[in-house]
Design a protein around this motif. Structure first.
Motif, mmCIF file in Angstrom:
data_model
loop_
_atom_site.group_PDB
_atom_site.id
_atom_site.type_symbol
_atom_site.label_atom_id
_atom_site.label_comp_id
_atom_site.label_asym_id
_atom_site.label_seq_id
_atom_site.Cartn_x
_atom_site.Cartn_y
_atom_site.Cartn_z
ATOM 1 N N LYS A 131 0.810 -1.219 0.000
ATOM 2 C CA LYS A 131 0.000 0.000 0.000
ATOM 3 C C LYS A 131 0.848 1.277 0.000
ATOM 4 C CE LYS A 131 -2.113 1.407 3.807
ATOM 5 N NZ LYS A 131 -3.099 1.502 4.919
ATOM 6 N N LEU A 135 0.805 4.001 -3.013
ATOM 7 C CA LEU A 135 0.213 5.320 -2.770
ATOM 8 C C LEU A 135 1.070 6.458 -3.308
ATOM 9 C CD1 LEU A 135 -1.274 4.855 0.818
ATOM 10 C CD2 LEU A 135 -2.549 5.450 -1.248
ATOM 11 N N ASN A 140 -3.641 7.457 -6.943
ATOM 12 C CA ASN A 140 -3.979 6.741 -5.706
ATOM 13 C C ASN A 140 -4.021 7.723 -4.544
ATOM 14 O OD1 ASN A 140 -3.898 4.291 -7.162
ATOM 15 N ND2 ASN A 140 -1.702 4.074 -6.797
ATOM 16 N N ALA A 147 -6.715 2.836 1.345
ATOM 17 C CA ALA A 147 -6.064 3.209 0.092
ATOM 18 C C ALA A 147 -7.010 2.946 -1.065
ATOM 19 C CB ALA A 147 -4.779 2.406 -0.088
ATOM 20 N N GLY A 149 -7.655 3.784 -5.505
ATOM 21 C CA GLY A 149 -7.023 4.199 -6.746
ATOM 22 C C GLY A 149 -6.908 3.064 -7.733
ATOM 23 N N LYS A 150 -6.347 3.361 -8.882
ATOM 24 C CA LYS A 150 -6.320 2.389 -9.977
ATOM 25 C C LYS A 150 -5.414 1.198 -9.700
ATOM 26 C CE LYS A 150 -2.937 5.303 -12.372
ATOM 27 N NZ LYS A 150 -2.710 6.159 -13.549
ATOM 28 N N ASP A 151 -4.510 1.310 -8.712
ATOM 29 C CA ASP A 151 -3.619 0.192 -8.389
ATOM 30 C C ASP A 151 -4.172 -0.700 -7.284
ATOM 31 O OD1 ASP A 151 -1.239 0.640 -10.126
ATOM 32 O OD2 ASP A 151 -1.260 2.580 -9.109
ATOM 33 N N PHE A 152 -5.395 -0.426 -6.864
ATOM 34 C CA PHE A 152 -6.047 -1.222 -5.817
ATOM 35 C C PHE A 152 -7.369 -1.772 -6.350
ATOM 36 C CE2 PHE A 152 -3.434 1.973 -3.741
ATOM 37 C CZ PHE A 152 -2.756 1.233 -2.780
ATOM 38 N N PRO A 323 -9.188 9.700 -9.342
ATOM 39 C CA PRO A 323 -9.952 8.469 -9.088
ATOM 40 C C PRO A 323 -11.417 8.636 -9.494
ATOM 41 C CG PRO A 323 -8.589 9.031 -7.192
ATOM 42 C CD PRO A 323 -8.554 10.215 -8.109
ATOM 43 N N SER A 356 -12.487 3.581 -8.868
ATOM 44 C CA SER A 356 -11.822 3.317 -7.591
ATOM 45 C C SER A 356 -12.821 2.957 -6.500
ATOM 46 C CB SER A 356 -11.019 4.543 -7.152
ATOM 47 O OG SER A 356 -9.971 4.800 -8.055
#
Length: 521
Positions: A131, A135, A140, A147, A149-152, A323, A356
């Motif tokens: 995380k 971040l 994100n 947390a 965003g596009k990576d989660f 997001p 998100s």
């Protein structure tokens, strides 16, 4: 590799059919026992000791066979493991022999499912472990300690609809229920057109006392937003052109969802380009006023889903660092279809526009379970995207009312040659009431339990006993233990009704005694 497959006489043709779907060479031995599940390790061992098995590399017995197959391995000198419970899973098991360690105790299909689930959860856990690193990437952010965003994975916001009208204990019950079902954020739904700032404050405080997840306030009213933020709200839902000037000073540290409207003037652009540009304009203005944690919501219209999703896509392509918030339940609540499939598809579309956060509500009966469905769907879509695959064979799924594979054994009507065949097409005439009384059955959907009321024959107006439980088998065992059923027909009826009650609880359907759970269309 050459495998020997053991089965019962009734399933021989089915096993043969599915084994041919694999490239693995197989031979089949059908024992003289009709149902494979009735076989025992001892019976199989006795037969194999009289059979030449030295030319096979491995033996698979039916997954439902009782006992440890190590006994067979030790006896005949050939590795023997439990295969799948159902023949339909044979192709999958046979194609996985090189990377799955089979068991002498646990059916192969169970092992494969656990392995897929383990892999899926490991991938999801790895994201959360990283995380702090993720971040640092653009797009994100933190909302509270969450947390996004596009990576989660897409986070699920569960709205307590009309929370302002509820007492604290009901607000807290729903908050705990939604979090138990996987919700990442709890949303305080206010009442449109009714200024209730103190209720906004009360609801946020009540939720904060019982769950440890971010809380959002769902209103455009500046006074309600002010009280909610002062009470600890982590996210404002929503900010638009009409209220921005009044709420900007309240939310420099709090995240906010921005929508392309001016509700005070009744303005909402319908054209995709105008909607995107108007949202960008509001966000730019918000940034200049000191608001930093902003999400964009193009508004998912139930009457114009395609255009709405195109607006989301266009905005996401132009603003990859912002997001996206998608109100999935705007559609789920307003379509008469089972929510599980609708939510899965909307989650896929939301994932494709890099959402998100997605919104879940369970206001109507038909949307019960939506929070859990969206949580699972969000994880599925994240795994599919990270693996660059379709959302299939991921280790987790949303198959509720239908099965991925048909596990039914094909009926071989040749068995009727030596048996008497009876066509069941008559009901019992002149039904006699049970001398021990009668039952009324209801379900408690909130507690996921079945309640059975017993009435003695001579006093049908007064409840004699109340028997409660979550497991129908334990309920009828208690009823039989107490001697409350004497009539065989009544026992059969009771079993049928308890099974219907269980299905209703599992699927979210309503249960009405003596009525079908699924009505024919």
């Amino acid at each position: 590799m050459k495998l020997l497959l053991i089965t019962g006489s009734l399933a021989e043709k089915t096993v043969e059919k599915y084994s041919k779907e694999s490239a693995v060479e197989t031979v089949i031995i059908a024992l003289k026992v009709p149902v494979a599940a009735l076989l025992t390790v001892k019976q199989i061992n006795q037969v194999l000791r009289k059979t030449d098995v030295q030319k096979v590399d491995m033996i698979l017995v039916p997954g439902l066979v009782r006992g440890d197959t190590k006994t067979i391995s030790d006896s005949i000198g050939v590795l023997t493991f439990k295969g799948p419970k159902y023949a339909a899973d044979l192709p999958t098991v046979l194609s996985s022999l090189n990377h799955v360690e089979l068991s002498t105790i646990i059916p192969a299909c169970v092992l494969l499912k656990k392995e897929l689930q383990k892999k899926a959860f490991q991938e999801l856990e790895e994201v959360e472990k990283n995380k702090d690193i993720l971040l640092k990437k653009s797009g994100n952010m933190l909302i509270g300690e969450l947390a996004i965003g596009k990576d989660f994975p897409m986070r699920v916001m569960a709205e307590i609809v009309d929370a302002a009208l509820m007492p604290n204990d009901e607000i807290q019950r729903l908050a705990k229920y939604y979090v138990e079902n996987g919700a990442d954020i709890i949303d305080v739904g206010m009442v449109a057109g009714g200024a209730r700032p103190l209720d906004a404050k009360r609801a946020v405080e009540a939720i904060k006392k019982v769950v440890d997840v971010p809380v959002s306030i769902d209103t455009l009213d500046p006074n309600e937003i002010k009280e909610a933020v002062m009470a600890g709200a982590d996210l404002i839902l929503s900010v638009d052109s009409g209220n921005l000037g009044k709420v900007a000073s309240l939310s420099s540290e709090v995240a906010a969802v921005v929508i392309p409207t001016n509700q005070s003037k009744g303005y909402f652009p319908q054209k995709i380009e105008e909607r995107v540009y108007f949202l960008e304009k509001i966000i730019n203005r918000a940034n200049k006023l000191g608001m930093e944690k902003l999400l964009g919501d193009l508004i998912l219209e139930p009457l114009n889903i395609l255009n709405s999703m195109l607006a989301f896509r266009n905005f996401a392509l132009r603003n990859p660092e912002i997001p996206i918030f998608v109100g999935v339940s705007n559609v789920t609540e307003l379509i008469d279809a089972d929510s599980v499939g609708v939510n899965a598809l909307l989650a896929k579309l939301s994932s494709e526009v890099n959402a998100s956060i997605i919104l879940a509500t369970e206001k109507s009966c038909k949307t019960k379970g939506t929070v859990r469905e969206e949580v699972i769907a969000s994880k599925m879509m994240f795994l599919a995207k990270s693996r660059e695959s379709v959302p299939k064979d991921l280790g987790i799924d949303l198959l509720v009312l239908k099965d991925k594979h048909n596990h039914e054994e094909e009926y071989d009507n040749t068995i009727e040659k030596n048996a008497r065949v009876i066509i069941a097409n008559k009901n019992i005439e002149n039904k006699i009431l049970d001398i021990e009384g009668s039952f009324r059955i209801i379900i408690n959907s909130k507690e996921k339990s079945i309640i059975v009321f017993h009435f003695v024959k001579n006093n049908m107006a007064k409840v004699n006993l109340v028997i409660k439980g979550k497991n129908p088998e334990k309920i009828y065992c208690e009823i039989f233990r107490m001697g409350l059923v004497k009539n065989v027909n009544h026992a059969a009826y009771l079993g049928r009704e308890l099974a219907k009650a269980e299905i209703a609880l599992q699927t979210g359907k309503e249960y009405m005694q003596d009525m079908a759970v699924f009505n024919k269309k």
